[in-house]
Design a protein around this motif. Structure first.
Motif, short mmCIF file in Angstrom:
data_model
loop_
_atom_site.label_atom_id
_atom_site.label_comp_id
_atom_site.label_asym_id
_atom_site.label_seq_id
_atom_site.Cartn_x
_atom_site.Cartn_y
_atom_site.Cartn_z
N SER A 226 0.93 -1.17 0.01
CA SER A 226 -0.14 -0.03 0.02
C SER A 226 0.94 1.33 -0.05
N SER A 227 0.14 2.40 -0.27
CA SER A 227 0.74 3.75 -0.41
C SER A 227 -0.13 4.68 0.18
N PRO A 228 0.19 5.56 1.25
CA PRO A 228 -0.45 6.70 1.27
C PRO A 228 -0.58 7.85 0.38
N PRO A 358 3.35 23.31 -8.88
CA PRO A 358 4.04 23.79 -7.47
C PRO A 358 3.56 22.84 -6.32
N LEU A 359 2.36 22.16 -6.73
CA LEU A 359 1.98 21.16 -5.81
C LEU A 359 1.33 19.87 -6.46
N VAL A 360 1.70 18.81 -6.23
CA VAL A 360 1.15 17.64 -7.02
C VAL A 360 1.05 16.56 -6.24
N CYS A 361 -0.31 15.95 -6.37
CA CYS A 361 -0.73 14.68 -5.57
C CYS A 361 -0.18 13.65 -6.09
N ILE A 362 0.50 12.84 -5.24
CA ILE A 362 1.40 11.54 -5.65
C ILE A 362 1.10 10.62 -4.63
N TYR A 363 1.78 9.41 -5.00
CA TYR A 363 1.83 8.36 -3.92
C TYR A 363 3.10 8.43 -3.38
N GLU A 364 3.00 8.36 -1.98
CA GLU A 364 4.30 8.41 -1.20
C GLU A 364 5.41 7.36 -2.02
N ALA A 365 5.01 6.17 -2.20
CA ALA A 365 5.91 5.34 -3.01
C ALA A 365 6.79 5.96 -4.02
N GLN A 366 5.93 6.68 -4.73
CA GLN A 366 6.85 7.52 -6.04
C GLN A 366 7.95 8.19 -5.61
N TYR A 367 7.67 9.04 -4.46
CA TYR A 367 8.57 9.85 -3.83
C TYR A 367 9.99 9.13 -3.40
N VAL A 368 9.35 8.13 -2.53
CA VAL A 368 10.54 7.06 -1.91
C VAL A 368 11.39 6.58 -2.87
N SER A 391 -3.94 4.17 0.19
CA SER A 391 -4.23 3.39 -1.23
C SER A 391 -3.66 2.00 -1.31
N SER A 392 -4.71 1.21 -0.97
CA SER A 392 -4.20 -0.18 -0.86
C SER A 392 -4.11 -0.92 -2.23
N HIS A 393 -2.89 -1.50 -2.68
CA HIS A 393 -2.74 -1.77 -4.18
C HIS A 393 -3.30 -3.34 -4.06
N THR A 394 -4.31 -3.52 -4.74
CA THR A 394 -5.20 -4.94 -4.70
C THR A 394 -4.92 -5.34 -6.11
N LEU A 395 -4.81 -6.62 -5.96
CA LEU A 395 -4.74 -7.60 -7.11
C LEU A 395 -5.85 -8.49 -7.02
N VAL A 396 -6.26 -8.70 -8.13
CA VAL A 396 -7.52 -9.71 -8.50
C VAL A 396 -7.21 -10.60 -9.40
N PRO A 397 -7.12 -11.99 -8.86
CA PRO A 397 -6.77 -12.76 -9.93
C PRO A 397 -7.75 -13.29 -10.71
N LEU A 398 -7.56 -13.29 -12.27
CA LEU A 398 -8.55 -13.81 -13.18
C LEU A 398 -8.42 -14.98 -13.51
N THR A 399 -7.42 -15.69 -13.22
CA THR A 399 -6.84 -17.02 -13.82
C THR A 399 -6.10 -17.68 -12.57
N ASP A 400 -6.10 -19.05 -12.75
CA ASP A 400 -5.42 -19.42 -11.69
C ASP A 400 -3.84 -19.31 -11.79
N HIS A 422 11.02 -0.29 -3.65
CA HIS A 422 10.45 0.48 -4.61
C HIS A 422 9.25 1.64 -3.92
N GLY A 423 9.43 1.56 -2.56
CA GLY A 423 8.63 2.75 -1.74
C GLY A 423 7.38 2.45 -1.26
N PHE A 424 6.94 0.85 -1.36
CA PHE A 424 5.68 0.60 -0.80
C PHE A 424 5.93 0.18 0.56
N ARG A 425 4.85 0.23 1.10
CA ARG A 425 4.54 -0.26 2.38
C ARG A 425 3.96 -1.59 2.49
N THR A 426 4.62 -2.60 3.14
CA THR A 426 4.17 -4.06 2.97
C THR A 426 3.80 -4.31 4.24
#
Length: 471
Positions: A226-228, A358-368, A391-400, A422-426
């Motif tokens: 995830s990343s805030p 001058p101000l940009v909305c990002i994910y914390e992970a991008q900056y780190v 922001s919880s990065h969520t993987l949805v499996p479509l196949t096995d 890569h800057g993500f919180r695990t």
């Protein structure tokens, strides 16, 4: 129709295309009892991609066949093409070809043919091989690689560098997987991308993932990291907004969303700020975002602003939606053009300076992650909106096979460690804060002022309402 290969004559491209087609048909015939046809074709495509940009093309089909046969590990030794018996004899190199003789199983038998070459051509072939080494006759046979399954995914763009990391590729390969990914905005993934072509979808938020689950009747999901949401700015801008009461400096700088929305609602411009000699620009004080119609980071920013505009309450119901929509729409409409994914505005922030962003909305992970790549300069400042959302990065499996990727990302210690790099919180707070400290990025070890995003249907209504205001 032949592909276009830069620097290669059209007739040579046509010959290569025909040879690749015939070679693929031969591989499918040889391996069909043990390997699915789609897997063979995917392996051919991946191996062919290794030679992109190589100017010498004559032996590409042979080398691709060599790679595929070794990777798919044909269990029948009478059919599998062996390692070449020699590298260089005077003016010859051993190449592999398939002839039309049948073995007892009715399958074609691979044989080697000696192809005359000049000494210079031999050297060129060795260079083109790019890791597929030809061995002398008395060398021991190279070990056969374990079978690798190609898995295709569509992901938020901020995760592209993670999947491109050679260390990540190796860990996945060691577990029998080669991941091929394509980027898209998270809301695009959930609404317009043809998911039938993929094994997993990996948007950057739970709401986008929930939409995919509903549409495809899938209950399984993985949230490996995830990343805030954060707001990146520059020291001169931070000083101006500190004086205006929006930014509170400290070990971890914060960005007061209440104060900011007051300025935005009043239409305050940068040159309206007292004693502003560093950025006297006649444009509204606004945070640059992505397009809320397609991108998750904009949806997360909308969730924060909606919560604040709704008297610090999560937006629920039609009345609350209509109450906050005018405020939310103004935050986006006044920006002008916005990108579909978070890479766009953040790259502009990194390369173009405070003039346009001058101000940009990002994910914390991008900056780190950018700090780890040496792209953060001393005049850049990371702030956290109060409140923020995770922001919880969520993987949805479509196949096995997509499910295998989700499990690996969640459970594999090496992949979790690389995600932190890569800057993500695990979930391993110590690993993440250690990475941030090494890169001199002041981050909040524990996120306290975090609010939930609205329910799936409410967020969709808000996003649609903002989208309609563009028309």
């Amino acid at each position: 129709m032949s592909r276009v290969i830069p620097g290669v004559a059209a007739d040579a491209v046509q010959r290569e295309t025909l040879a690749m087609r015939r070679m693929t048909e031969s591989l499918v015939e040889d391996l069909s009892e043990d390997v699915p046809v789609d897997q063979v074709k995917s392996a051919v495509g991946a191996a062919h991609g290794r030679f992109t940009g190589k100017p010498i093309r004559e032996f590409v089909p042979i080398l691709v066949e060599r790679i595929v046969r070794r990777e798919l590990a044909d269990p029948d030794p009478t059919v599998r093409v062996p390692a070449p018996a020699t590298t260089v004899r005077p003016a010859v190199v051993v190449a592999e070809s398939v002839v039309g003789e049948s073995n007892t199983r009715g399958r074609r038998v691979s044989r080697r043919a000696v192809v005359p070459l000049s000494i210079g051509a031999v050297a060129v072939v060795a260079a083109v091989v790019a890791g597929v080494a030809l061995q002398p006759a008395d060398a021991p046979a190279a070990p056969v690689a374990a079978p690798v399954t190609v898995v295709r995914g569509v992901i938020g763009s901020e995760k592209m560098s993670f999947f491109a990391d050679e260390r990540v590729v190796k860990v996945l390969a060691d577990n029998g997987i080669r991941v091929q990914v394509e980027p898209a905005g998270s809301r695009q993934i959930a609404t317009t991308v043809d998911l039938g072509a993929f094994d997993f979808a990996f948007p950057s938020s739970v709401p986008a993932a929930e939409r995919i689950q509903r549409q495809r009747n899938i209950t399984t999901k993985y949230t490996p990291f995830s990343s805030p949401i954060a707001i990146a700015t520059y020291r001169p801008i931070a000083d101006l907004l500190t004086a205006a009461g929006v930014i509170e400096p400290g070990p971890v700088a914060t960005f007061d969303m209440d104060k900011y929305l007051e300025l935005a609602a009043a239409g305050v411009q940068w040159d309206d700020l007292p004693d502003n000699t560093t950025y006297p620009v006649a444009k509204n004080i606004l945070v640059s975002t992505t397009d809320p119609r397609s991108s998750n980071s904009a949806a997360m920013y909308l969730s924060i602003a909606g919560y604040v505009a709704n008297d610090h309450t999560i937006v629920r119901g039609a009345t609350a939606e209509q109450h906050v929509l005018p405020t939310l729409s103004k935050l986006f409409l006044a920006q002008g053009y916005t990108d579909n994914s978070s890479e766009g505005p953040f790259n502009q922030y990194l390369t173009n300076g405070m003039g346009p962003t001058p101000l940009v909305c990002i994910y914390e992970a991008q900056y780190v992650e950018a700090a780890g790549n040496g792209r953060i300069t001393p005049d850049m400042v990371l702030t956290y909106p109060t409140p923020t959302v995770l922001s919880s990065h969520t993987l949805v499996p479509l196949t096995d096979t997509g499910d295998r990727v989700g499990k690996l990302l969640t459970d594999n210690a090496d992949l979790r460690r690389l995600a932190a790099e890569h800057g993500f919180r695990t979930g391993d707070t110590a690993a993440f804060t250690s990475v941030a400290a090494e890169r001199s990025v002041p981050v909040a070890a524990d996120l306290i002022d975090v609010v939930d995003v609205p329910a799936y249907d409410t967020l969709e209504h808000l996003l649609d309402g903002v989208a309609n205001s563009y028309n």
